[in-house]
Design a protein around this motif. Structure first.
Motif, mmCIF file in Angstrom:
data_model
loop_
_atom_site.group_PDB
_atom_site.id
_atom_site.type_symbol
_atom_site.label_atom_id
_atom_site.label_comp_id
_atom_site.label_asym_id
_atom_site.label_seq_id
_atom_site.Cartn_x
_atom_site.Cartn_y
_atom_site.Cartn_z
ATOM 1 N N ALA A 118 0.860 -1.408 0.004
ATOM 2 C CA ALA A 118 -0.026 -0.044 -0.041
ATOM 3 C C ALA A 118 0.803 1.184 0.135
ATOM 4 N N VAL A 120 0.002 4.241 -0.099
ATOM 5 C CA VAL A 120 -0.651 5.464 0.569
ATOM 6 C C VAL A 120 -1.659 5.061 1.356
ATOM 7 N N THR A 121 -1.904 5.524 2.445
ATOM 8 C CA THR A 121 -3.408 5.424 2.998
ATOM 9 C C THR A 121 -4.473 5.449 2.462
ATOM 10 N N SER A 122 -5.635 5.060 3.080
ATOM 11 C CA SER A 122 -6.966 4.828 2.264
ATOM 12 C C SER A 122 -7.546 6.313 1.990
ATOM 13 N N ASP A 123 -7.267 6.964 2.894
ATOM 14 C CA ASP A 123 -7.791 8.425 3.175
ATOM 15 C C ASP A 123 -7.054 9.174 1.950
ATOM 16 N N ASN A 177 -9.532 -0.713 0.251
ATOM 17 C CA ASN A 177 -9.789 -0.920 1.733
ATOM 18 C C ASN A 177 -9.507 -2.291 2.419
ATOM 19 N N VAL A 180 -6.086 -3.733 2.019
ATOM 20 C CA VAL A 180 -5.425 -3.109 2.754
ATOM 21 C C VAL A 180 -5.448 -4.219 4.006
ATOM 22 N N ASN A 181 -6.713 -4.313 4.369
ATOM 23 C CA ASN A 181 -7.171 -5.133 5.573
ATOM 24 C C ASN A 181 -7.008 -6.710 5.527
#
Length: 273
Positions: A118, A120-123, A177, A180-181
């Motif tokens: 990942a 970058v972050t999801s946000d 998402n 990532v999870n």
């Protein structure tokens, strides 16, 4: 040879020999008003009139034909197909921003899907996706409502494509998402297949008005319809969806260049006035 090309040829030939229209009249016994109208391209003279004029100028049909064959063909400038050429610049700017925004978004998704990393972050991905969606909406609505196509398909297909794109971003955000999870939903796969087919239909519809108007384009722009139909075919296979997306991006880049050319031509014509 037809008018106005014939008139231009006769006028240039007469000037090369240093003759006035009155002097040419004396050599071929034709009314001066007739010579003026022929050179201006207002009338197409009979064959014997053309023969008399050419003989007086020391030329013939054979020489004209040979000269035309030896003369290199010049590429015609693209026809202005925008309702308002002034809009070409802002559509092009939005289009460039849209294409450039798609690059980091693609890299982020590919990094997670192929390398399980990942970037970058999801946000952050969500913010980039919002910007991408807004730019895509402005670009597609901008060019579809500004093109001088009689067919409403260019507007309908652009709207269908945008709806599919917005749903795709929602789906991709959910998939991002989930990945990532580490909890990938099988339902997302089915939705991806459906969206790929919807994209294929929208792109195929968009190709139709470009096929219908290909005679009004010049150079590579004549083949925009072919490019879109090939992109639709790749999208329809689902597995080759990435190749179809790349071809659509190529179409978008070509449209951006076309709008820039139209704006430059409009600005040049305005300066002459």
């Amino acid at each position: 040879m037809k008018q106005p090309q014939l008139g231009d040829y006769i006028a240039n030939l007469r000037k090369e020999q240093g003759l006035t229209q009155e002097e040419l009249v004396e050599l071929c016994n034709i009314n001066v008003r007739t010579i003026q109208r022929i050179e201006a391209g207002e009338v197409t003279p009979r064959n014997y009139t053309i023969k008399n004029i050419l003989q007086a100028l020391g030329s013939s049909y054979a020489e004209i034909t040979q000269e035309l064959q030896e003369k290199p063909k010049t590429e015609q400038a693209p026809e202005n197909l925008l309702k308002n050429p002034k809009n070409g610049l802002w559509i092009a700017i939005v289009g460039m921003a849209y294409v450039l925004t798609s690059l980091p978004l693609t890299m982020i998704d590919l990094s997670l899907n192929f390398f399980d990393h990942a970037m970058v972050t999801s946000d952050i991905r969500f913010l980039i996706a919002i910007l991408y969606s807004v730019l895509a909406t402005v670009f597609y609505l901008g060019f579809s409502f500004n093109l001088k196509f009689k067919s409403p398909l260019v507007k309908i297909s652009a709207i269908v494509y945008l709806i599919a794109l917005l749903f795709a971003e929602i789906l991709f955000m959910d998939m991002y998402n989930s990945s990532v999870n580490a909890s990938f939903d099988a339902l997302n796969i089915g939705m991806s297949i459906v969206l790929s087919i919807v994209f294929a239909i929208a792109i195929a519809l968009l190709s139709i008005p470009f096929f219908q108007n290909r005679g009004r384009f010049s150079g590579p722009y004549k083949y925009l319809g072919y490019l879109l139909i090939v992109a639709a075919a790749f999208n329809l296979t689902v597995l080759l969806f990435p190749i179809g997306s790349l071809l659509v991006t190529l179409f978008e880049i070509m449209m951006v260049i076309y709008f820039i050319q139209n704006h430059q031509a409009f600005a040049k014509a305005k300066n002459k006035d």
